[in-house]
Design a protein around this motif. Structure first.
Motif, PDB file in Angstrom:
ATOM      1  N   GLY A  26       0.829  -1.199   0.000  1.00  0.00           N
ATOM      2  CA  GLY A  26       0.000   0.000   0.000  1.00  0.00           C
ATOM      3  C   GLY A  26       0.864   1.249   0.000  1.00  0.00           C
ATOM      4  O   GLY A  26       2.047   1.219  -0.353  1.00  0.00           O
ATOM      5  N   ILE A  27       0.268   2.341   0.422  1.00  0.00           N
ATOM      6  CA  ILE A  27       0.925   3.645   0.383  1.00  0.00           C
ATOM      7  C   ILE A  27       0.891   4.285   1.768  1.00  0.00           C
ATOM      8  O   ILE A  27      -0.122   4.211   2.480  1.00  0.00           O
ATOM      9  N   ASN A  28       1.995   4.895   2.143  1.00  0.00           N
ATOM     10  CA  ASN A  28       2.038   5.821   3.269  1.00  0.00           C
ATOM     11  C   ASN A  28       1.999   7.231   2.673  1.00  0.00           C
ATOM     12  O   ASN A  28       2.898   7.613   1.918  1.00  0.00           O
ATOM     13  N   TYR A  29       0.961   7.984   3.000  1.00  0.00           N
ATOM     14  CA  TYR A  29       0.840   9.346   2.480  1.00  0.00           C
ATOM     15  C   TYR A  29       1.462  10.314   3.466  1.00  0.00           C
ATOM     16  O   TYR A  29       1.038  10.406   4.626  1.00  0.00           O
ATOM     17  N   ASP A  30       2.485  11.029   3.029  1.00  0.00           N
ATOM     18  CA  ASP A  30       3.165  12.010   3.859  1.00  0.00           C
ATOM     19  C   ASP A  30       2.702  13.398   3.449  1.00  0.00           C
ATOM     20  O   ASP A  30       3.036  13.892   2.368  1.00  0.00           O
ATOM     21  N   ILE A  31       1.925  14.036   4.321  1.00  0.00           N
ATOM     22  CA  ILE A  31       1.321  15.330   3.991  1.00  0.00           C
ATOM     23  C   ILE A  31       2.388  16.378   3.709  1.00  0.00           C
ATOM     24  O   ILE A  31       2.306  17.139   2.735  1.00  0.00           O
ATOM     25  N   GLY A  32       3.406  16.432   4.542  1.00  0.00           N
ATOM     26  CA  GLY A  32       4.431  17.452   4.393  1.00  0.00           C
ATOM     27  C   GLY A  32       5.278  17.277   3.152  1.00  0.00           C
ATOM     28  O   GLY A  32       5.606  18.261   2.468  1.00  0.00           O
ATOM     29  N   ASN A  33       5.652  16.040   2.851  1.00  0.00           N
ATOM     30  CA  ASN A  33       6.482  15.805   1.671  1.00  0.00           C
ATOM     31  C   ASN A  33       5.746  16.206   0.399  1.00  0.00           C
ATOM     32  O   ASN A  33       6.329  16.801  -0.516  1.00  0.00           O
ATOM     33  N   SER A  34       4.464  15.852   0.323  1.00  0.00           N
ATOM     34  CA  SER A  34       3.681  16.239  -0.851  1.00  0.00           C
ATOM     35  C   SER A  34       3.558  17.755  -0.957  1.00  0.00           C
ATOM     36  O   SER A  34       3.640  18.324  -2.052  1.00  0.00           O
ATOM     37  N   ALA A  35       3.385  18.414   0.198  1.00  0.00           N
ATOM     38  CA  ALA A  35       3.282  19.874   0.194  1.00  0.00           C
ATOM     39  C   ALA A  35       4.581  20.512  -0.274  1.00  0.00           C
ATOM     40  O   ALA A  35       4.575  21.483  -1.038  1.00  0.00           O
ATOM     41  N   ALA A  36       5.713  19.964   0.154  1.00  0.00           N
ATOM     42  CA  ALA A  36       7.009  20.516  -0.239  1.00  0.00           C
ATOM     43  C   ALA A  36       7.247  20.365  -1.734  1.00  0.00           C
ATOM     44  O   ALA A  36       7.920  21.191  -2.359  1.00  0.00           O
ATOM     45  N   LEU A  37       6.680  19.306  -2.328  1.00  0.00           N
ATOM     46  CA  LEU A  37       6.829  19.061  -3.761  1.00  0.00           C
ATOM     47  C   LEU A  37       5.816  19.849  -4.593  1.00  0.00           C
ATOM     48  O   LEU A  37       5.866  19.820  -5.828  1.00  0.00           O
ATOM     49  N   GLY A  38       4.893  20.519  -3.923  1.00  0.00           N
ATOM     50  CA  GLY A  38       3.917  21.340  -4.625  1.00  0.00           C
ATOM     51  C   GLY A  38       2.766  20.560  -5.238  1.00  0.00           C
ATOM     52  O   GLY A  38       2.052  21.079  -6.108  1.00  0.00           O
ATOM     53  N   TYR A  39       2.533  19.338  -4.775  1.00  0.00           N
ATOM     54  CA  TYR A  39       1.452  18.530  -5.327  1.00  0.00           C
ATOM     55  C   TYR A  39       0.108  18.982  -4.751  1.00  0.00           C
ATOM     56  O   TYR A  39       0.030  19.494  -3.627  1.00  0.00           O
ATOM     57  N   CYS A  40      -0.939  18.756  -5.507  1.00  0.00           N
ATOM     58  CA  CYS A  40      -2.303  19.056  -5.065  1.00  0.00           C
ATOM     59  C   CYS A  40      -2.834  17.848  -4.302  1.00  0.00           C
ATOM     60  O   CYS A  40      -3.006  16.766  -4.884  1.00  0.00           O
ATOM     61  N   ALA A  41      -3.111  18.006  -3.017  1.00  0.00           N
ATOM     62  CA  ALA A  41      -3.532  16.881  -2.186  1.00  0.00           C
ATOM     63  C   ALA A  41      -4.819  16.245  -2.697  1.00  0.00           C
ATOM     64  O   ALA A  41      -4.956  15.012  -2.713  1.00  0.00           O
ATOM     65  N   ALA A  42      -5.768  17.063  -3.110  1.00  0.00           N
ATOM     66  CA  ALA A  42      -7.036  16.515  -3.590  1.00  0.00           C
ATOM     67  C   ALA A  42      -6.820  15.632  -4.825  1.00  0.00           C
ATOM     68  O   ALA A  42      -7.437  14.569  -4.959  1.00  0.00           O
ATOM     69  N   GLN A  43      -5.937  16.053  -5.721  1.00  0.00           N
ATOM     70  CA  GLN A  43      -5.651  15.262  -6.911  1.00  0.00           C
ATOM     71  C   GLN A  43      -4.921  13.980  -6.547  1.00  0.00           C
ATOM     72  O   GLN A  43      -5.225  12.901  -7.079  1.00  0.00           O
TER      73      GLN A  43
END
Length: 277
Positions: free
Chosen positions: A179-196
């Motif tokens: 499965g996946i571990n979703y890291d909120i901060g890492n995604s934010a640092a990469l500029g990804y859209c969380a909803a997408q």
């Protein structure tokens, strides 16, 4: 929903690092967590002194079990920084075989302790940079499926892939063992859209790291970075997320580690309750 903390966040830093196994303080964190009413701890493993870590010895596992029972703080997940520090899919031959042996030993120890999720970080030194590395990863992990299922274990990936690429990647792994571990901060640092992101692969998310980071920057206090927490929690609720939230948050500069975790716990509870289905 239960909230836990990343091991080491309730004690002093090790050699100034934001995250490392707290050799001197690991036992004391159970009592502090109980006082805070935090019931989960995510274990950490480094490649350095791997087989000395309490998780990796029979006596150590017994002691962990005693502390978990005494203080009501369970260890259900593990962050394998060791796999990021020495990724088997970036080497070959005898070195790859040795590192796969380390993985096998970690899985055995995790199963004996009752851990459910073993996190394999595909970020930083562990980032997948070529198709060959991705194929080597699959070649090393897919044969473990039956063993993982028999041990009630899942390998969960933390990745720096964008949403579409990560959705394609995780589709190559059976969902009963990976499965996946979703890291909120890492995604934010990469500029990804969380909803997408969460719309793309949210139903494969088994564990969430609560963290905030500046865009292209480092970890900061929750709410001070690029993470859109209402968007994240709303998207997780929309896909029916029912897993845990692990506080992998910024360290307390004033030394009040317990106070920081308590604040972050309360913020996480508020965000989640605002979006509970």
């Amino acid at each position: 929903m239960e909230i836990g903390f990343m091991q080491g966040r309730l004690c002093e830093r090790v050699d100034g690092k934001i995250q490392a196994f707290p050799w001197s303080d690991w036992e004391s964190e159970f009592a502090v967590a109980q006082q805070l009413g935090v019931v989960l701890m995510e274990w950490t493993l480094d490649q350095d002194r791997l087989y000395e870590n309490p998780l990796m010895t029979a006596a150590g596992r017994q002691r962990i079990g005693e502390l978990a029972s005494r203080y009501g703080v369970r260890v259900l997940s593990l962050t394998g920084d060791c796999f990021m520090q020495a990724p088997f899919y970036k080497v070959s031959g005898a070195e790859r075989a040795r590192l796969l042996g380390d993985l096998s030993a970690v899985l055995e120890a995790s199963a004996q302790l009752g851990i459910r999720y073993v996190l394999l970080p595909l970020v930083d030194n562990g980032s997948l940079t070529t198709d060959e590395e991705e194929e080597a990863l699959l070649e090393g992990l897919l044969p473990l499926r039956e063993r993982l299922m028999a041990s009630n274990l899942k390998i969960v990936f933390e990745s720096d892939f964008g949403p579409e690429r990560l959705a394609r990647f995780i589709a190559r792994f059976p969902e009963d063992a990976f499965g996946i571990n979703y890291d909120i901060g890492n995604s934010a640092a990469l500029g990804y859209c969380a909803a997408q992101e969460i719309a793309s692969y949210g139903r494969r998310i088994d564990n969430v790291h609560v963290k905030d980071r500046a865009l292209a920057g480092t970890t900061v206090a929750l709410g001070n970075g690029n993470a859109d927490f209402p968007e994240v929690f709303g998207a997780l609720s929309a896909v029916g997320y029912a897993g845990n939230f692990i506080l992998q948050t910024a360290r307390a500069d004033d030394g009040d580690h317990a106070g920081a975790i308590a604040r972050y716990r309360d913020m996480t509870v508020a965000w989640w309750r605002a979006h509970e289905a």
